[in-house]
Design a protein around this motif. Structure first.
Motif, PDB file in Angstrom:
ATOM      1  N   LEU A 285     -36.540 -17.394  48.147  1.00  0.00           N
ATOM      2  CA  LEU A 285     -35.203 -17.435  48.730  1.00  0.00           C
ATOM      3  C   LEU A 285     -34.647 -18.850  48.729  1.00  0.00           C
ATOM      4  N   ILE A 286     -35.540 -19.833  48.587  1.00  0.00           N
ATOM      5  CA  ILE A 286     -35.115 -21.237  48.539  1.00  0.00           C
ATOM      6  C   ILE A 286     -35.001 -21.641  47.076  1.00  0.00           C
ATOM      7  N   ASP A 287     -33.856 -21.385  46.500  1.00  0.00           N
ATOM      8  CA  ASP A 287     -33.635 -21.632  45.075  1.00  0.00           C
ATOM      9  C   ASP A 287     -32.162 -21.984  44.890  1.00  0.00           C
ATOM     10  N   LEU A 288     -31.882 -22.981  44.061  1.00  0.00           N
ATOM     11  CA  LEU A 288     -30.501 -23.412  43.864  1.00  0.00           C
ATOM     12  C   LEU A 288     -29.632 -22.291  43.302  1.00  0.00           C
ATOM     13  N   ARG A 289     -30.255 -21.405  42.503  1.00  0.00           N
ATOM     14  CA  ARG A 289     -29.491 -20.287  41.944  1.00  0.00           C
ATOM     15  C   ARG A 289     -29.016 -19.348  43.048  1.00  0.00           C
ATOM     16  N   VAL A 290     -29.795 -19.221  44.116  1.00  0.00           N
ATOM     17  CA  VAL A 290     -29.395 -18.395  45.253  1.00  0.00           C
ATOM     18  C   VAL A 290     -28.161 -18.998  45.911  1.00  0.00           C
ATOM     19  N   LEU A 291     -28.186 -20.323  46.069  1.00  0.00           N
ATOM     20  CA  LEU A 291     -27.048 -21.016  46.667  1.00  0.00           C
ATOM     21  C   LEU A 291     -25.795 -20.849  45.813  1.00  0.00           C
ATOM     22  N   PHE A 292     -25.956 -21.018  44.496  1.00  0.00           N
ATOM     23  CA  PHE A 292     -24.816 -20.907  43.587  1.00  0.00           C
ATOM     24  C   PHE A 292     -24.226 -19.498  43.631  1.00  0.00           C
ATOM     25  N   SER A 293     -25.088 -18.491  43.571  1.00  0.00           N
ATOM     26  CA  SER A 293     -24.624 -17.100  43.578  1.00  0.00           C
ATOM     27  C   SER A 293     -23.955 -16.754  44.900  1.00  0.00           C
ATOM     28  N   SER A 294     -24.518 -17.269  45.992  1.00  0.00           N
ATOM     29  CA  SER A 294     -23.936 -17.010  47.311  1.00  0.00           C
ATOM     30  C   SER A 294     -22.545 -17.624  47.421  1.00  0.00           C
ATOM     31  N   LEU A 295     -22.418 -18.837  46.872  1.00  0.00           N
ATOM     32  CA  LEU A 295     -21.111 -19.499  46.884  1.00  0.00           C
ATOM     33  C   LEU A 295     -20.092 -18.709  46.067  1.00  0.00           C
ATOM     34  N   LEU A 296     -20.552 -18.111  44.946  1.00  0.00           N
ATOM     35  CA  LEU A 296     -19.655 -17.313  44.125  1.00  0.00           C
ATOM     36  C   LEU A 296     -19.161 -16.091  44.895  1.00  0.00           C
ATOM     37  N   ILE A 297     -20.074 -15.409  45.584  1.00  0.00           N
ATOM     38  CA  ILE A 297     -19.686 -14.231  46.357  1.00  0.00           C
ATOM     39  C   ILE A 297     -18.716 -14.624  47.473  1.00  0.00           C
ATOM     40  N   LEU A 298     -19.018 -15.742  48.135  1.00  0.00           N
ATOM     41  CA  LEU A 298     -18.114 -16.220  49.185  1.00  0.00           C
ATOM     42  C   LEU A 298     -16.748 -16.568  48.607  1.00  0.00           C
ATOM     43  N   SER A 299     -16.759 -17.100  47.368  1.00  0.00           N
ATOM     44  CA  SER A 299     -15.492 -17.422  46.708  1.00  0.00           C
ATOM     45  C   SER A 299     -14.686 -16.151  46.436  1.00  0.00           C
ATOM     46  N   CYS A 300     -15.402 -15.084  46.024  1.00  0.00           N
ATOM     47  CA  CYS A 300     -14.722 -13.800  45.788  1.00  0.00           C
ATOM     48  C   CYS A 300     -14.089 -13.287  47.078  1.00  0.00           C
ATOM     49  N   ILE A 301     -14.827 -13.412  48.169  1.00  0.00           N
ATOM     50  CA  ILE A 301     -14.305 -12.962  49.463  1.00  0.00           C
ATOM     51  C   ILE A 301     -13.088 -13.793  49.861  1.00  0.00           C
ATOM     52  N   PHE A 302     -13.185 -15.099  49.611  1.00  0.00           N
ATOM     53  CA  PHE A 302     -12.070 -15.990  49.935  1.00  0.00           C
ATOM     54  C   PHE A 302     -10.837 -15.658  49.088  1.00  0.00           C
ATOM     55  N   ILE A 303     -11.069 -15.400  47.778  1.00  0.00           N
ATOM     56  CA  ILE A 303      -9.961 -15.063  46.877  1.00  0.00           C
ATOM     57  C   ILE A 303      -9.304 -13.756  47.310  1.00  0.00           C
ATOM     58  N   ILE A 304     -10.153 -12.781  47.662  1.00  0.00           N
ATOM     59  CA  ILE A 304      -9.624 -11.499  48.118  1.00  0.00           C
ATOM     60  C   ILE A 304      -8.756 -11.687  49.363  1.00  0.00           C
ATOM     61  N   TYR A 305      -9.213 -12.565  50.264  1.00  0.00           N
ATOM     62  CA  TYR A 305      -8.447 -12.805  51.498  1.00  0.00           C
ATOM     63  C   TYR A 305      -7.137 -13.525  51.184  1.00  0.00           C
ATOM     64  N   ARG A 306      -7.198 -14.594  50.371  1.00  0.00           N
ATOM     65  CA  ARG A 306      -5.992 -15.370  50.086  1.00  0.00           C
ATOM     66  C   ARG A 306      -4.990 -14.590  49.244  1.00  0.00           C
ATOM     67  N   LEU A 307      -5.522 -13.743  48.342  1.00  0.00           N
ATOM     68  CA  LEU A 307      -4.632 -12.987  47.454  1.00  0.00           C
ATOM     69  C   LEU A 307      -4.552 -11.524  47.871  1.00  0.00           C
ATOM     70  N   ARG A 308      -4.694 -11.292  49.167  1.00  0.00           N
ATOM     71  CA  ARG A 308      -4.744  -9.908  49.647  1.00  0.00           C
ATOM     72  C   ARG A 308      -3.454  -9.138  49.373  1.00  0.00           C
ATOM     73  N   LYS A 309      -2.392  -9.855  49.085  1.00  0.00           N
ATOM     74  CA  LYS A 309      -1.137  -9.185  48.764  1.00  0.00           C
ATOM     75  C   LYS A 309      -1.000  -8.915  47.262  1.00  0.00           C
ATOM     76  N   ASN A 310      -1.904  -9.514  46.479  1.00  0.00           N
ATOM     77  CA  ASN A 310      -1.908  -9.271  45.030  1.00  0.00           C
ATOM     78  C   ASN A 310      -2.829  -8.085  44.759  1.00  0.00           C
ATOM     79  N   ARG A 311      -2.257  -6.911  44.672  1.00  0.00           N
ATOM     80  CA  ARG A 311      -3.054  -5.692  44.575  1.00  0.00           C
ATOM     81  C   ARG A 311      -3.888  -5.647  43.300  1.00  0.00           C
ATOM     82  N   ILE A 312      -3.393  -6.238  42.228  1.00  0.00           N
ATOM     83  CA  ILE A 312      -4.111  -6.177  40.952  1.00  0.00           C
ATOM     84  C   ILE A 312      -5.397  -6.987  41.014  1.00  0.00           C
TER      85      ILE A 312
END
Length: 552
Positions: A285-312
């Motif tokens: 669980l202590i692996d840089l790839r885990v950190l990178f992937s987690s950041l990507l998922i968090l980025s997706c969540i952030f994008i979904i929140y910021r662009l929540r009005k962009n249905r596409i």
């Protein structure tokens, strides 16, 4: 121009693009699992055996000496379409490949109409459909006849969604019924259709329907349960059991998270495509790839929140995450390859969501976006044409797999047989020695050496190796090869004995049935020969030579 005229012109454009990027795949041969599912499969050649496709897994008549206890591939629709292909074309791979291409084209058209119905935006719908059509990652589905299950599953899932969309617009119940029928056809095409109800929920979310409308999901969930019960009735526990995982749930989760950005990068820049793609396992669980992937998922969540009005964009990201979710259950299914499995074909349906996001970006950039879009289409199209070449025959395909997985790889066994088939005996011997260095105790070694000696004419050595192989694994094909060896040596009685042993294990193996007929002819037992010729002809009625032998 009217909307209908634009739609017709766009569909014509899709047809032309499809012809351009996949035309060079039409001359390709049967490869990999095509042999087991088509060439050696009696269920797709005999009307009498065809009903068994609804009672057996797709490999039943190739793995007759094995009993699968998990991960049953129950895909009757795939085999039914093969039966239709065979009736039209015999064992000409061109016809099978042509249907794959047409099914892929149909998926692109359905994507266009689905996005048009959801967002009423022809540009978004058109760009998404074109990117899906020409993207090279889909050669692992379109240029591979055994990828038919993905094509069929996608067609019926998209059709089910379109019909459901029509239902919620018109509130006419017949469309709900048709949607459920399409969902059932998707389920018996491929197991990933079990997640269709989540896509239906996504459509309800995007269309902002009434909360009580979500109760319609119960119909699709009930259909899934009926399907799972059917699998249980046919295959017992094996029908609803997945493969045993080699990781704990947390490690399985982090390996799955690590795969997601790799799929996204492949969809953006699809270079070095190959079958049986793997990525190194994460064991901690202590692996840089885990950190990178987690950041990507968090980025997706952030994008979904910021662009929540962009249905596409919201729809595209959620579509991708839903469609890629089944990989979680299979990524450690091929531990011998030494890494987490991320088959390119598994991104077939998931890619639609990413292409929708691409389409939104291109449209937002106006003229610059159009130029980038056309550049992407040309780039992807050229890569697709190039990648079709790797599916030309088994030798090219297996060499490419081994190139990217050079270690302990079971495909080396297939590569040995490819070299032997093409008369490249030194390469075959070298490959056997490499296989032996990785797996010195493998029960397949004797079979590989037996094949080598058989092709090089050293029949006594081949017989010795085949007999040793039978001591470990009584496979019908090994008995068949022994029969061939003794036939070449003129020992007809011994050849018949081993042919009958092969027949006892697999009574539907056409090559062995023909071999037995030939042997009985040599033994002057003509009526007995006709018995085996007739059995072979009933399975393979396209064989005119067999018909002539029966009339002899």
């Amino acid at each position: 121009m009217t909307g209908m005229f634009i739609d017709k012109m766009f569909i014509l454009l899709l047809c032309l693009a499809c012809l351009v990027v996949y035309f060079n795949s039409l001359s390709n041969d049967f490869v990999f699992d095509d042999l087991a599912l088509i060439v050696y499969n009696p269920m797709i050649k005999s009307l009498k055996l065809l009903p068994l496709v609804f009672k057996k897994d797709i490999y039943a008549y190739f793995r007759v000496d094995r009993v699968e206890t998990f991960d049953i591939a129950y895909r009757p629709m795939q085999l039914v379409t093969y039966y239709c292909d065979y009736k039209l074309w015999g064992l000409n791979p061109l016809g099978f490949r042509l249907l794959n291409i047409l099914l892929h084209l149909l998926n692109s058209i359905l994507i266009y109409y689905l996005f048009l119905g959801l967002f009423a935006n022809k540009k978004i719908a058109g760009i998404t459909g074109i990117l899906f059509l020409v993207h090279p990652i889909h050669t692992s589905v379109v240029s591979y006849i055994a990828g038919r299950a993905q094509l069929l599953s996608c067609i019926f899932m998209l059709l089910s969604m379109l019909l459901f969309l029509k239902f919620i617009n018109l509130r006419t119940k017949k469309y709900l019924v048709f949607s459920l029928i399409a969902a059932l056809l998707a389920l018996i095409s491929r197991e990933d259709a079990l997640i269709l109800f989540i896509f239906i929920a996504l459509i309800l979310f995007i269309k902002k329907t009434r909360p009580k409308d979500y109760s319609w999901l119960l119909y699709f969930i009930a259909l899934d349960l009926v399907y799972l019960y059917l699998r249980f009735l046919i295959f017992d526990k094996a029908g609803i059991s997945g493969h045993p995982h080699i990781f704990s749930l947390p490690l399985l989760a982090v390996n799955f998270l690590n795969i997601i950005p790799r799929y996204i990068s492949l969809l953006l820049l699809p270079l070095d495509l190959h079958m049986l793609r793997v990525t190194p396992y994460i064991f901690s669980l202590i692996d840089l790839r885990v950190l990178f992937s987690s950041l990507l998922i968090l980025s997706c969540i952030f994008i979904i929140y910021r662009l929540r009005k962009n249905r596409i964009v919201i729809f595209g990201i959620l579509w991708f995450l839903v469609a890629i979710a089944p990989v979680f259950f299979y990524l450690d299914g091929y531990p011998l390859l030494g890494g987490a499995m991320m088959a390119e074909s598994w991104a077939y349906i998931a890619s639609i969501g990413i292409f929708a996001v691409f389409a939104n970006i291109f449209c937002a950039l106006n003229k610059t976006g159009r130029a980038i879009f056309f550049s992407f289409v040309v780039f992807y199209g050229l890569l697709t044409i190039s990648n079709n070449i790797y599916w030309k025959n088994d030798l090219l395909l297996h060499k490419r797999i081994v190139q990217y997985n050079p270690g302990k790889n079971q495909i080396r066994r297939d590569l040995v047989n490819d070299y032997l088939f093409y008369g490249l005996y030194e390469q075959a011997r070298s490959e056997i020695e490499k296989f032996a260095s990785f797996e010195p105790q493998s029960p397949y070694l004797d079979t590989l050496w037996g094949n080598y000696y058989f092709y090089t004419g050293k029949l006594d050595s081949a017989i010795e190796r085949y007999n040793r192989a039978i001591g470990q694994d009584k496979h019908f094909f090994t008995y068949y090869r022994l029969s061939l060896c003794y036939s070449k040596l003129g020992q007809i009685d011994r050849a018949i004995y081993f042919g009958l042993e092969s027949f006892r294990i697999n009574p539907h193996f056409v090559l062995n049935l023909i071999q037995l007929g030939d042997l009985y002819q040599k033994a002057k037992m003509h009526e007995q020969a006709k018995v085996y010729y007739r059995m072979a002809y009933e399975i393979n009625p396209h064989n005119k030579a067999l018909r002539d032998l029966l009339n002899y």
